[in-house]
Design a protein around this motif. Structure first.
Motif, PDB file in Angstrom:
ATOM      1  N   GLY A  92     -31.615 -19.746   6.722  1.00 49.16           N
ATOM      2  CA  GLY A  92     -31.083 -19.819   8.361  1.00 49.16           C
ATOM      3  C   GLY A  92     -29.777 -20.354   8.584  1.00 49.16           C
ATOM      4  O   GLY A  92     -29.379 -21.003   9.576  1.00 49.16           O
ATOM      5  N   VAL A  93     -28.903 -20.352   7.269  1.00 47.81           N
ATOM      6  CA  VAL A  93     -27.538 -20.850   7.290  1.00 47.81           C
ATOM      7  C   VAL A  93     -26.768 -19.671   7.669  1.00 47.81           C
ATOM      8  O   VAL A  93     -26.648 -18.706   6.765  1.00 47.81           O
ATOM      9  N   GLU A  94     -25.884 -19.746   8.686  1.00 48.27           N
ATOM     10  CA  GLU A  94     -24.701 -18.692   8.913  1.00 48.27           C
ATOM     11  C   GLU A  94     -23.629 -18.871   8.383  1.00 48.27           C
ATOM     12  O   GLU A  94     -22.843 -19.913   8.385  1.00 48.27           O
ATOM     13  N   VAL A  95     -23.249 -18.069   7.520  1.00 48.10           N
ATOM     14  CA  VAL A  95     -21.812 -18.181   6.606  1.00 48.10           C
ATOM     15  C   VAL A  95     -21.057 -16.829   6.979  1.00 48.10           C
ATOM     16  O   VAL A  95     -21.513 -15.809   6.873  1.00 48.10           O
ATOM     17  N   ASP A  96     -19.776 -17.371   6.871  1.00 45.25           N
ATOM     18  CA  ASP A  96     -18.649 -16.255   7.150  1.00 45.25           C
ATOM     19  C   ASP A  96     -18.299 -15.655   5.545  1.00 45.25           C
ATOM     20  O   ASP A  96     -17.666 -16.298   4.878  1.00 45.25           O
ATOM     21  N   PRO A  97     -18.762 -14.320   5.379  1.00 39.41           N
ATOM     22  CA  PRO A  97     -18.349 -13.890   3.928  1.00 39.41           C
ATOM     23  C   PRO A  97     -16.890 -13.816   3.934  1.00 39.41           C
ATOM     24  O   PRO A  97     -16.551 -13.838   2.477  1.00 39.41           O
ATOM     25  N   ASP A  98     -16.024 -13.649   4.832  1.00 36.82           N
ATOM     26  CA  ASP A  98     -14.569 -13.434   4.619  1.00 36.82           C
ATOM     27  C   ASP A  98     -13.876 -15.066   4.135  1.00 36.82           C
ATOM     28  O   ASP A  98     -13.068 -15.005   3.346  1.00 36.82           O
ATOM     29  N   THR A  99     -14.443 -16.015   4.849  1.00 37.97           N
ATOM     30  CA  THR A  99     -13.686 -17.304   4.832  1.00 37.97           C
ATOM     31  C   THR A  99     -14.409 -18.429   4.051  1.00 37.97           C
ATOM     32  O   THR A  99     -13.730 -19.579   3.642  1.00 37.97           O
ATOM     33  N   GLU A 100     -15.763 -18.121   3.761  1.00 39.57           N
ATOM     34  CA  GLU A 100     -16.579 -19.103   3.331  1.00 39.57           C
ATOM     35  C   GLU A 100     -16.960 -18.939   1.665  1.00 39.57           C
ATOM     36  O   GLU A 100     -18.009 -19.635   1.431  1.00 39.57           O
ATOM     37  N   ILE A 101     -17.045 -17.774   1.190  1.00 36.54           N
ATOM     38  CA  ILE A 101     -17.612 -17.329   0.029  1.00 36.54           C
ATOM     39  C   ILE A 101     -16.454 -16.817  -1.051  1.00 36.54           C
ATOM     40  O   ILE A 101     -15.764 -16.061  -0.807  1.00 36.54           O
ATOM     41  N   THR A 102     -16.797 -17.495  -2.197  1.00 40.49           N
ATOM     42  CA  THR A 102     -15.744 -17.274  -3.358  1.00 40.49           C
ATOM     43  C   THR A 102     -16.820 -16.772  -4.509  1.00 40.49           C
ATOM     44  O   THR A 102     -17.567 -17.665  -4.913  1.00 40.49           O
ATOM     45  N   VAL A 103     -16.468 -15.531  -5.189  1.00 38.23           N
ATOM     46  CA  VAL A 103     -17.161 -15.176  -6.060  1.00 38.23           C
ATOM     47  C   VAL A 103     -16.813 -15.684  -7.549  1.00 38.23           C
ATOM     48  O   VAL A 103     -15.600 -15.710  -7.453  1.00 38.23           O
ATOM     49  N   THR A 104     -17.393 -16.134  -8.319  1.00 33.67           N
ATOM     50  CA  THR A 104     -16.732 -16.901  -9.533  1.00 33.67           C
ATOM     51  C   THR A 104     -17.589 -16.439 -10.862  1.00 33.67           C
ATOM     52  O   THR A 104     -18.670 -15.676 -10.596  1.00 33.67           O
ATOM     53  N   SER A 105     -16.953 -16.615 -11.884  1.00 32.50           N
ATOM     54  CA  SER A 105     -17.476 -16.153 -13.120  1.00 32.50           C
ATOM     55  C   SER A 105     -18.501 -17.133 -13.594  1.00 32.50           C
ATOM     56  O   SER A 105     -18.442 -17.949 -14.311  1.00 32.50           O
ATOM     57  N   GLY A 106     -19.867 -16.841 -13.032  1.00 32.48           N
ATOM     58  CA  GLY A 106     -21.018 -17.902 -13.105  1.00 32.48           C
ATOM     59  C   GLY A 106     -20.819 -19.039 -12.216  1.00 32.48           C
ATOM     60  O   GLY A 106     -19.875 -19.385 -11.521  1.00 32.48           O
ATOM     61  N   ALA A 107     -22.012 -19.822 -12.149  1.00 33.15           N
ATOM     62  CA  ALA A 107     -21.967 -21.125 -11.535  1.00 33.15           C
ATOM     63  C   ALA A 107     -20.858 -21.994 -12.387  1.00 33.15           C
ATOM     64  O   ALA A 107     -20.167 -22.802 -11.797  1.00 33.15           O
ATOM     65  N   THR A 108     -20.802 -21.767 -13.709  1.00 30.13           N
ATOM     66  CA  THR A 108     -19.956 -22.891 -14.503  1.00 30.13           C
ATOM     67  C   THR A 108     -18.741 -22.634 -14.099  1.00 30.13           C
ATOM     68  O   THR A 108     -18.087 -23.517 -13.830  1.00 30.13           O
ATOM     69  N   GLU A 109     -18.190 -21.366 -13.604  1.00 34.24           N
ATOM     70  CA  GLU A 109     -16.626 -21.316 -13.120  1.00 34.24           C
ATOM     71  C   GLU A 109     -16.569 -21.727 -11.662  1.00 34.24           C
ATOM     72  O   GLU A 109     -15.642 -22.689 -11.418  1.00 34.24           O
ATOM     73  N   GLY A 110     -17.592 -21.679 -11.093  1.00 32.71           N
ATOM     74  CA  GLY A 110     -17.909 -22.083  -9.758  1.00 32.71           C
ATOM     75  C   GLY A 110     -17.722 -23.667  -9.383  1.00 32.71           C
ATOM     76  O   GLY A 110     -16.907 -24.180  -8.862  1.00 32.71           O
ATOM     77  N   LEU A 111     -18.362 -24.315 -10.491  1.00 34.21           N
ATOM     78  CA  LEU A 111     -18.378 -25.901 -10.737  1.00 34.21           C
ATOM     79  C   LEU A 111     -16.996 -26.163 -11.003  1.00 34.21           C
ATOM     80  O   LEU A 111     -16.344 -27.202 -10.457  1.00 34.21           O
ATOM     81  N   CYS A 112     -16.427 -25.435 -11.924  1.00 32.94           N
ATOM     82  CA  CYS A 112     -15.008 -25.747 -12.615  1.00 32.94           C
ATOM     83  C   CYS A 112     -13.934 -25.718 -11.537  1.00 32.94           C
ATOM     84  O   CYS A 112     -13.010 -26.492 -11.091  1.00 32.94           O
ATOM     85  N   ALA A 113     -14.073 -24.279 -10.768  1.00 25.88           N
ATOM     86  CA  ALA A 113     -12.969 -24.155  -9.618  1.00 25.88           C
ATOM     87  C   ALA A 113     -13.050 -25.246  -8.496  1.00 25.88           C
ATOM     88  O   ALA A 113     -12.104 -25.756  -8.268  1.00 25.88           O
ATOM     89  N   THR A 114     -14.406 -25.726  -8.390  1.00 23.18           N
ATOM     90  CA  THR A 114     -14.656 -26.520  -7.288  1.00 23.18           C
ATOM     91  C   THR A 114     -14.043 -27.941  -7.722  1.00 23.18           C
ATOM     92  O   THR A 114     -13.057 -28.651  -7.125  1.00 23.18           O
ATOM     93  N   LEU A 115     -14.475 -28.546  -8.992  1.00 20.47           N
ATOM     94  CA  LEU A 115     -14.112 -29.876  -9.298  1.00 20.47           C
ATOM     95  C   LEU A 115     -12.424 -29.905  -9.441  1.00 20.47           C
ATOM     96  O   LEU A 115     -11.803 -30.831  -9.121  1.00 20.47           O
ATOM     97  N   LEU A 116     -11.898 -28.895 -10.174  1.00 23.61           N
ATOM     98  CA  LEU A 116     -10.451 -28.798 -10.422  1.00 23.61           C
ATOM     99  C   LEU A 116      -9.739 -28.683  -9.139  1.00 23.61           C
ATOM    100  O   LEU A 116      -8.524 -28.860  -9.032  1.00 23.61           O
ATOM    101  N   GLY A 117     -10.410 -27.999  -8.082  1.00 23.73           N
ATOM    102  CA  GLY A 117      -9.576 -27.702  -6.830  1.00 23.73           C
ATOM    103  C   GLY A 117      -9.630 -29.050  -6.123  1.00 23.73           C
ATOM    104  O   GLY A 117      -8.912 -29.151  -5.109  1.00 23.73           O
TER     105      GLY A 117
END
Ligand code: PMP
Ligand code: GLN
Length: 397
Positions: A92-117
């Motif tokens: 039930g969470v509304e998310v904007d696909p254009d501004t709020e979602i970033t596809v990454t190379s697995g969760a591993t890169e998602g975590l890396c991109a977030t922490l390094l960001g």
């Protein structure tokens, strides 16, 4: 031609100081041991069965048809839209696909991109241990100081006072994992709200690794970080399709966060991988829209595998901690006369023909859980049966 003589050919250490304390991943080590001894591999958490055929066919068709060039850095629109639909459908969470979602190379890169960001030298990051193996090295690469808050077996209760005391003016973020690898803890809404209150009080961010979100066996199910109002604009949700669609090799993950937070993720993601694989994103977009029957089948199948492995290990004499979520179980080896998880796991493939993971690798100090080994149950029924048969024979039962 001029030559340079009398120089010493000394090569200095190339690995950064931040990475030097971390050795080869335990998953690599134990899977290599399993291969060397032909062991049933209940160590590294990957299924030994294929994900849905239709999803693989979609990817194959997309590769043949094309295009096979760089997709948009943030991911193809249909995949991001499917992720946004799923967030509404399950949470039930509304998310904007254009501004709020970033596809990454697995969760591993998602975590890396977030922490390094978001992290810089001098910042502190709070990690809840047991912590998945990539959290500390990436935090260290960012130059951040790590403050661990420890959960201990057998109940892995969140120590609220210690957690509160860990926050301070240097805290930039807290990273949690729910359901948690390797202990199977599932954070409650109350625990998440408490974290949200602390993040507001200390003006910092929360990151939640939810790769096992569809594998929750306890009542109440999965609560996502972004469903907590205080964390909707301070939270980064990192997840992946790897476990839900049994395709860990595809590395299709993503990060969901409010637009200003997503900008930080996108900024680093564009310089890490820039983009992912368009055909696999297209196939996963369709997979995410699978009917409820698919998600019910997945949970039902893992519920049965969990019961089979936990019951069998108990019968063999291990003290078993049944997980609330994920596809791992921790087993205490003391009743069998052992007391060191590393020694046990390094001996097991050769002696018993089965591989497992020493659980203490998930803690910052070896003494925290060295009596426990982690077995995964993301395997075919016959693989689990064979693993149990071998353990029974080895134990002479
Ligand atoms: N987080 C946790 C807690 C995990 O157990 C794993 C292992 N699959 C990952 C992240 C990595 O996910 P991915 O394969 O999507 O990179
Ligand atoms: N997440 C998997 C596990 O915990 C391993 C992933 C990896 O090998 N990096 O077993």
């Amino acid at each position: 031609m001029k030559t340079i003589t009398n120089i010493k050919n000394k090569i200095s250490e190339p690995t950064t100081r931040a990475l030097r304390p971390f050795g080869t991943s335990i998953f690599t080590e134990m899977t290599a041991l399993a291969s060397e001894f032909g062991a049933v591999n209940l160590s590294q958490g990957f299924p030994d069965f294929e994900g849905p055929l239709e999803v693989r066919q979609k990817a194959a068709e997309a590769i043949i048809r094309g295009p096979n060039q760089y997709p948009p850095s943030m991911g193809i629109p249909s995949f991001r839209k499917a992720i946004a639909r799923k967030m509404m459908r399950f949470y039930g969470v509304e998310v904007d696909p254009d501004t709020e979602i970033t596809v990454t190379s697995g969760a591993t890169e998602g975590l890396c991109a977030t922490l390094l960001g978001i992290l810089e030298p001098g910042d502190e990051v709070i990690l809840i241990e047991p912590a998945y193996d990539s959290y500390a090295p990436i935090s260290a690469l960012a130059g951040a100081k790590i403050r661990f808050v420890r959960l201990t077996p057998p109940d892995f209760k969140l120590p609220m006072d210690e957690l509160e005391a860990a926050f301070n003016p240097a805290t930039k973020a807290i990273l949690i994992n729910t359901p948690q690898n390797p202990c199977g803890k599932v954070f409650t809404r109350e625990e998440l709200s408490f974290i949200g209150d602390l993040c507001i009080q200390h003006d910092c961010f929360a990151i939640s690794d939810e790769v096992y979100e569809h594998l929750v066996y306890s009542e109440g199910g999965h609560a996502t970080l972004l469903s907590i109002p205080s964390l909707r604009n301070r939270g980064f949700l990192v997840s992946s399709t790897a476990k839900t669609f049994s395709m860990t090799g595809w590395k299709q993950g993503y990060v969901i966060a409010a637009p200003s937070l997503s900008r930080a993720v996108r900024m680093s993601h564009q310089f890490i991988t820039f983009s992912g694989q368009p055909a696999l994103q297209e196939a996963m977009a369709a997979a995410i829209d699978s009917p409820d029957t698919y998600y019910e089948w997945l949970l039902d199948s893992y519920t049965k595998k969990r019961a089979f492995l936990c019951d069998a290990l108990k019968e063999l004499g291990f003290d078993v901690l049944e997980p609330e979520g994920s596809y791992y179980t921790l087993a205490d080896v003391r009743p069998l006369g052992f007391d060191d998880d590393y020694a046990f796991c390094r001996m097991l493939p050769r002696e018993a023909g089965v591989a497992a993971i020493p659980s203490s690798c998930f803690w910052s100090e070896r003494n925290c859980a060295r009596e426990y080994v982690r077995f995964c149950f993301c395997k075919k029924d016959e693989t689990l049966e064979e693993g149990v048969k071998r353990l029974r024979k080895w134990l002479g039962k």
